[in-house]
Design a protein around this motif. Structure first.
Motif, PDB file in Angstrom:
ATOM      1  N   PRO A  16      87.929  58.447 -13.904  1.00  0.00           N
ATOM      2  CA  PRO A  16      88.412  57.012 -14.155  1.00  0.00           C
ATOM      3  C   PRO A  16      87.847  56.057 -13.226  1.00  0.00           C
ATOM      4  O   PRO A  16      87.759  56.571 -11.939  1.00  0.00           O
ATOM      5  N   PRO A  17      88.259  54.532 -13.119  1.00  0.00           N
ATOM      6  CA  PRO A  17      87.669  53.652 -12.101  1.00  0.00           C
ATOM      7  C   PRO A  17      88.719  54.054 -10.908  1.00  0.00           C
ATOM      8  O   PRO A  17      89.868  54.581 -10.907  1.00  0.00           O
ATOM      9  N   VAL A  18      88.243  53.696  -9.861  1.00  0.00           N
ATOM     10  CA  VAL A  18      88.860  53.657  -8.609  1.00  0.00           C
ATOM     11  C   VAL A  18      88.753  52.292  -7.893  1.00  0.00           C
ATOM     12  O   VAL A  18      87.764  51.559  -8.121  1.00  0.00           O
ATOM     13  N   SER A  19      89.668  52.138  -6.805  1.00  0.00           N
ATOM     14  CA  SER A  19      89.517  50.863  -5.924  1.00  0.00           C
ATOM     15  C   SER A  19      89.987  51.220  -4.785  1.00  0.00           C
ATOM     16  O   SER A  19      90.356  52.182  -4.186  1.00  0.00           O
ATOM     17  N   ALA A  20      89.608  50.262  -3.582  1.00  0.00           N
ATOM     18  CA  ALA A  20      89.977  50.554  -2.232  1.00  0.00           C
ATOM     19  C   ALA A  20      91.559  50.739  -2.123  1.00  0.00           C
ATOM     20  O   ALA A  20      91.907  51.486  -1.113  1.00  0.00           O
ATOM     21  N   GLU A  21      92.299  50.554  -3.051  1.00  0.00           N
ATOM     22  CA  GLU A  21      93.880  50.803  -2.728  1.00  0.00           C
ATOM     23  C   GLU A  21      93.968  52.271  -3.267  1.00  0.00           C
ATOM     24  O   GLU A  21      95.265  52.783  -2.852  1.00  0.00           O
ATOM     25  N   ASP A  22      93.031  53.069  -3.774  1.00  0.00           N
ATOM     26  CA  ASP A  22      93.458  54.533  -4.152  1.00  0.00           C
ATOM     27  C   ASP A  22      92.919  55.264  -2.686  1.00  0.00           C
ATOM     28  O   ASP A  22      93.024  56.472  -2.932  1.00  0.00           O
ATOM     29  N   GLN A  23      92.242  54.725  -1.738  1.00  0.00           N
ATOM     30  CA  GLN A  23      91.517  55.886  -0.829  1.00  0.00           C
ATOM     31  C   GLN A  23      92.634  55.735   0.561  1.00  0.00           C
ATOM     32  O   GLN A  23      92.930  54.820   0.752  1.00  0.00           O
ATOM     33  N   ASP A  24      92.549  56.952   0.955  1.00  0.00           N
ATOM     34  CA  ASP A  24      93.180  57.277   2.235  1.00  0.00           C
ATOM     35  C   ASP A  24      92.013  57.056   3.394  1.00  0.00           C
ATOM     36  O   ASP A  24      91.227  57.647   3.378  1.00  0.00           O
ATOM     37  N   PRO A  25      92.520  56.092   4.299  1.00  0.00           N
ATOM     38  CA  PRO A  25      91.505  55.756   5.572  1.00  0.00           C
ATOM     39  C   PRO A  25      90.991  57.063   6.009  1.00  0.00           C
ATOM     40  O   PRO A  25      90.099  57.294   6.732  1.00  0.00           O
ATOM     41  N   ALA A  26      92.097  58.093   6.317  1.00  0.00           N
ATOM     42  CA  ALA A  26      92.006  59.226   7.228  1.00  0.00           C
ATOM     43  C   ALA A  26      91.305  60.264   6.380  1.00  0.00           C
ATOM     44  O   ALA A  26      90.991  61.315   6.786  1.00  0.00           O
TER      45      ALA A  26
END
Length: 176
Positions: A16-26
């Motif tokens: 499914p589509p993802v966005s920057a809100e879905d990522q963990d910077p670490a």
């Protein structure tokens, strides 16, 4: 009156589509490949400052190349002659695209050639300067985004690496 059969064979993105809100910077496995960036790393940013900001788990493996990895996934970025980031690559074992960085459309390592073409109909197929594989190259009108290359090893139909670069093609040996 009969109706035409529905074609359910059209490829769809593997995830499914993802966005920057879905990522963990670490956690680079959750990063999104979008525009001129892979997660926390952006083309054109200062190489040394980025390497310092990323912290633990990131190592300069040779001059001008910093990498993070685990047994299944590697993420690395390369400095250009001006000290800014000119290339970012995601590579690893081919498997479930959701196990590593993906584009907003869900395309990642392990996605098929048809899935890439469906998500990005304007990609162009190009042969690398070295080797027998093939790239599907995607770019937009913003030169700061560079181009995105989906690499397919010879005889394989699944993405084995994804590279963003301001070069004409991904570097063959970035530590050479």
């Amino acid at each position: 009156m009969s109706s035409a059969p529905v074609d359910s064979s059209s490829p769809t993105p593997t995830d499914p589509p993802v966005s920057a809100e879905d990522q963990d910077p670490a956690d680079p496995t959750t990063w999104v490949i979008d525009g001129g960036a892979v997660g926390e790393i952006s083309l054109g940013d200062d190489y040394l400052a980025t390497a310092e900001d990323l912290g633990d788990g990131w190592d300069e493996t040779c001059e001008g190349l910093t990498a993070w990895g685990n047994p299944e996934l590697n993420v690395f970025f390369v400095a250009g002659s001006d000290g800014t980031i000119e290339t970012i690559t995601v590579e690893g074992l081919i498997g479930d695209p959701s196990a590593g960085p993906r584009t907003p459309d869900g395309i990642g390592l392990g996605s098929t050639r048809d899935e890439v073409r469906t998500a990005y109909p304007t990609v162009e197929e190009v042969a690398p300067a070295i080797g027998d594989g093939v790239y599907l190259r995607q770019s937009d009108d913003d030169p700061t985004d560079g181009a995105r290359f989906f690499e397919f090893a010879a005889g394989d139909d699944r993405v084995s690496s994804i590279t963003l670069t301001t070069r004409d093609e991904p570097p063959y040996e970035p530590c050479a």
